[in-house]
Design an enzyme around this catalytic site. Structure first.
Site, PDB file in Angstrom:
ATOM      1  N   SER A  31       0.803  -1.227   0.000  1.00  0.00           N
ATOM      2  CA  SER A  31       0.000   0.000   0.000  1.00  0.00           C
ATOM      3  C   SER A  31       0.830   1.268   0.000  1.00  0.00           C
ATOM      4  CB  SER A  31      -0.884   0.071   1.252  1.00  0.00           C
ATOM      5  OG  SER A  31      -1.868  -0.896   1.210  1.00  0.00           O
ATOM      6  N   HIS A  61      -2.842   0.419  -4.803  1.00  0.00           N
ATOM      7  CA  HIS A  61      -2.274  -0.754  -5.481  1.00  0.00           C
ATOM      8  C   HIS A  61      -2.542  -0.614  -6.977  1.00  0.00           C
ATOM      9  CE1 HIS A  61      -1.299  -3.363  -1.974  1.00  0.00           C
ATOM     10  NE2 HIS A  61      -2.116  -2.519  -1.396  1.00  0.00           N
ATOM     11  N   HIS A  79      -5.014  -9.363  -1.639  1.00  0.00           N
ATOM     12  CA  HIS A  79      -5.191  -9.704  -0.235  1.00  0.00           C
ATOM     13  C   HIS A  79      -6.357 -10.676  -0.121  1.00  0.00           C
ATOM     14  CE1 HIS A  79      -3.720  -5.568  -0.642  1.00  0.00           C
ATOM     15  NE2 HIS A  79      -3.020  -5.781   0.461  1.00  0.00           N
ATOM     16  N   TYR A  81      -8.603 -10.600   1.991  1.00  0.00           N
ATOM     17  CA  TYR A  81      -9.859  -9.895   2.330  1.00  0.00           C
ATOM     18  C   TYR A  81     -10.577  -9.349   1.107  1.00  0.00           C
ATOM     19  CZ  TYR A  81      -7.139  -5.535   1.976  1.00  0.00           C
ATOM     20  OH  TYR A  81      -6.344  -4.523   1.540  1.00  0.00           O
ATOM     21  N   GLU A  82      -9.894  -9.302  -0.044  1.00  0.00           N
ATOM     22  CA  GLU A  82     -10.563  -8.801  -1.250  1.00  0.00           C
ATOM     23  C   GLU A  82     -11.589  -9.808  -1.770  1.00  0.00           C
ATOM     24  OE1 GLU A  82      -7.886  -6.436  -4.079  1.00  0.00           O
ATOM     25  OE2 GLU A  82      -6.416  -7.380  -2.750  1.00  0.00           O
ATOM     26  N   ALA A 109       2.511  -2.155   4.306  1.00  0.00           N
ATOM     27  CA  ALA A 109       2.179  -1.171   5.328  1.00  0.00           C
ATOM     28  C   ALA A 109       1.712  -1.961   6.540  1.00  0.00           C
ATOM     29  CB  ALA A 109       1.057  -0.266   4.824  1.00  0.00           C
ATOM     30  N   MET A 210      -2.335  -7.204   7.119  1.00  0.00           N
ATOM     31  CA  MET A 210      -3.338  -8.087   6.494  1.00  0.00           C
ATOM     32  C   MET A 210      -2.797  -8.742   5.225  1.00  0.00           C
ATOM     33  SD  MET A 210      -6.511  -5.420   6.573  1.00  0.00           S
ATOM     34  CE  MET A 210      -6.730  -4.256   7.909  1.00  0.00           C
ATOM     35  N   SER A 211      -1.496  -8.810   5.085  1.00  0.00           N
ATOM     36  CA  SER A 211      -0.963  -9.316   3.814  1.00  0.00           C
ATOM     37  C   SER A 211       0.299 -10.130   4.045  1.00  0.00           C
ATOM     38  CB  SER A 211      -0.646  -8.125   2.897  1.00  0.00           C
ATOM     39  OG  SER A 211       0.451  -7.376   3.402  1.00  0.00           O
ATOM     40  N   ASN A 234       1.099   3.456  10.962  1.00  0.00           N
ATOM     41  CA  ASN A 234       0.264   3.921  12.087  1.00  0.00           C
ATOM     42  C   ASN A 234       0.605   3.048  13.287  1.00  0.00           C
ATOM     43  OD1 ASN A 234      -1.270   1.871  10.243  1.00  0.00           O
ATOM     44  ND2 ASN A 234      -2.072   1.557  12.298  1.00  0.00           N
ATOM     45  N   HIS A 246      -7.559   4.360   6.466  1.00  0.00           N
ATOM     46  CA  HIS A 246      -6.724   3.908   5.343  1.00  0.00           C
ATOM     47  C   HIS A 246      -5.984   5.079   4.709  1.00  0.00           C
ATOM     48  CE1 HIS A 246      -5.259   1.408   2.138  1.00  0.00           C
ATOM     49  NE2 HIS A 246      -5.872   2.116   1.206  1.00  0.00           N
TER      50      HIS A 246
HETATM   51  N1  HPA Z   1      -3.541  -3.194  10.956  1.00  0.00           N
HETATM   52  C1  HPA Z   1      -3.618  -4.005   9.887  1.00  0.00           C
HETATM   53  N2  HPA Z   1      -3.130  -3.689   8.705  1.00  0.00           N
HETATM   54  C2  HPA Z   1      -2.518  -2.503   8.582  1.00  0.00           C
HETATM   55  C3  HPA Z   1      -2.406  -1.614   9.642  1.00  0.00           C
HETATM   56  C4  HPA Z   1      -2.953  -1.972  10.905  1.00  0.00           C
HETATM   57  O1  HPA Z   1      -2.897  -1.236  11.900  1.00  0.00           O
HETATM   58  N3  HPA Z   1      -1.753  -0.519   9.166  1.00  0.00           N
HETATM   59  C5  HPA Z   1      -1.477  -0.753   7.873  1.00  0.00           C
HETATM   60  N4  HPA Z   1      -1.941  -1.958   7.496  1.00  0.00           N
END
Ligand code: HPA
Length: 273
Positions: A31, A61, A79, A81-82, A109, A210-211, A234, A246
Site C-alpha cells: 500500500s 495498489h 489480499h 480480504y478482497e 504497510a 493483512m498481507s 500507524n 486507510h
Molecule cells: N492493521 C492491519 N493492517 C494494517 C495496519 C494496521 O494497523 N496498518 C497498515 N496496514
C-alpha cells in the site's frame, strides 16, 4: 492450491510478452509504495494483460508488472480480504519464480505494536505469525514445485536482512539501522480490535497487517529467499486513543517513499539487480 493451479501458472507465464528479461530479484510493493516501480527500468505490463490474473481492488495498489532485465516489480498485491482465493494471492509469487526470481523482496504497510515504533519507521520482518486462519498450500501439492511440508525456520533470510542493514547504513535517514520484528497477519479487512492487538503483542508480534504471509509461505515453498520490509504507517489499534484510517496508511507510505526507495535501491544494487 487447487488441482488446476500449475496450469494457471503456465497460462499466466505464456501470456507475458517476454523478451530477454531474466529477473533474479522480484519485488512486491504494498500500500502506497507502488510508485517505486516508476524508477525501475523495464516494460510495464498491466495485470489485465496477464491471463488469469486478478485485478487489485485496493486504493494504493496500481496493478502493474514492471519487467526489467534483472528485476521484476509488482506494484499492487492481492489480499485475502478482497474475496479472492489464496491461489490468486500467491499466483504472482509462482509467476516470479517461473521468470527466474530467486530473491523476493516483499513490502507492506503495517500497524506498529512495539512501543518504540513510530509512523514512518521501516522495519525488517524477522518472522511471522499466520493468524489469517488459512494457508496458501492447502490442497494438492503439484509435482515439481516444493515439499509437502516446507520448512519455515528462516522464512525471512538472515543473509538478505544483513544486506538490507548494509543498505540502510548508506541512507542518511536510516543510518541508525533498521529494527527487526515479528509480523502478525490478520485476515482483515477491518483493522484489529485493541484486544486483538494486545493478543498479538502477547504472542510476540511487533507489527500487524493483512498481507504478506501467504506470499512468503509460497516463496519459501518454492525455495526463494525472502526479504520482508514493513513501513509502520500507524500505531496499531488501541495504542493511541483515536481511530485508524486507510488514508493515513497510504499517506504515511507516500511520505516514507523517498527513504524507502533509497533503501530498496541499495538492496537491489547489492543483489546485482
Ligand atoms: N492493521 C492491519 N493492517 C494494517 C495496519 C494496521 O494497523 N496498518 C497498515 N496496514
Amino acid at each position: 492450491m487447487q488441482a488446476n493451479f500449475a496450469q494457471r501458472v503456465e497460462t499466466a507465464v505464456h501470456s507475458l510478452p517476454l523478451a530477454d528479461e531474466a529477473p533474479a530479484v522480484g519485488l512486491i510493493l504494498g500500500s502506497g509504495l507502488g510508485d517505486f516501480a516508476e524508477g525501475v527500468a523495464g516494460r510495464e505490463i498491466p495485470y489485465q494483460r496477464i491471463a488469469g490474473y486478478p485485478r487489485p481492488t485496493v486504493e494504493g495498489h496500481r496493478g502493474v508488472l514492471k519487467l526489467g532485465r534483472s528485476c521484476a516489480v509488482l506494484s499492487g498485491r492481492f489480499h485475502y480480504y478482497e474475496g479472492v482465493s489464496l491461489d490468486d494471492v500467491v499466483l504472482p509469487v509462482f509467476l516470479l519464480h517461473r521468470l527466474g526470481v530467486r530473491d523476493l523482496i516483499v513490502t507492506n504497510a503495517a500497524g506498529g505494536i512495539r512501543r518504540s515504533f513510530h509512523p514512518g519507521d521501516l522495519v525488517l520482518i524477522r518472522d511471522h505469525l499466520n493468524l489469517q486462519g488459512v494457508h496458501p498450500l492447502r490442497g494438492p501439492n503439484p509435482p515439481g514445485y516444493g515439499p509437502r511440508f516446507p520448512d519455515l525456520s528462516e522464512a525471512y533470510s538472515r543473509r538478505l536482512r544483513g544486506i538490507a542493514q548494509e543498505a540502510a547504513a548508506a541512507v542518511p535517514e536510516l543510518s541508525a539501522g533498521l529494527a527487526e520484528g515479528v509480523y502478525a497477519a490478520f485476515p482483515g479487512p477491518s483493522y484489529e480490535t485493541p484486544a486483538e492487538v494486545r493478543m498479538a503483542e502477547i504472542l510476540g508480534a511487533d507489527l500487524v497487517g493483512m498481507s504478506t504471509v501467504p506470499e512468503v509461505i509460497a516463496a519459501n515453498y518454492l525455495g526463494m529467499r525472502v526479504l520482508g520490509i514493513s513501513c509502520v504507517t500507524n500505531l496499531a489499534a488501541g495504542i493511541l486513543e483515536r481511530p485508524l484510517a486507510h488514508a493515513e496508511v497510504v499517506e504515511t507510505g507516500r511520505r516514507t517513499m523517498p527513504a524507502f526507495a533509497r533503501l530498496l535501491r541499495g538492496v537491489l544494487e547489492r543483489l546485482g539487480a
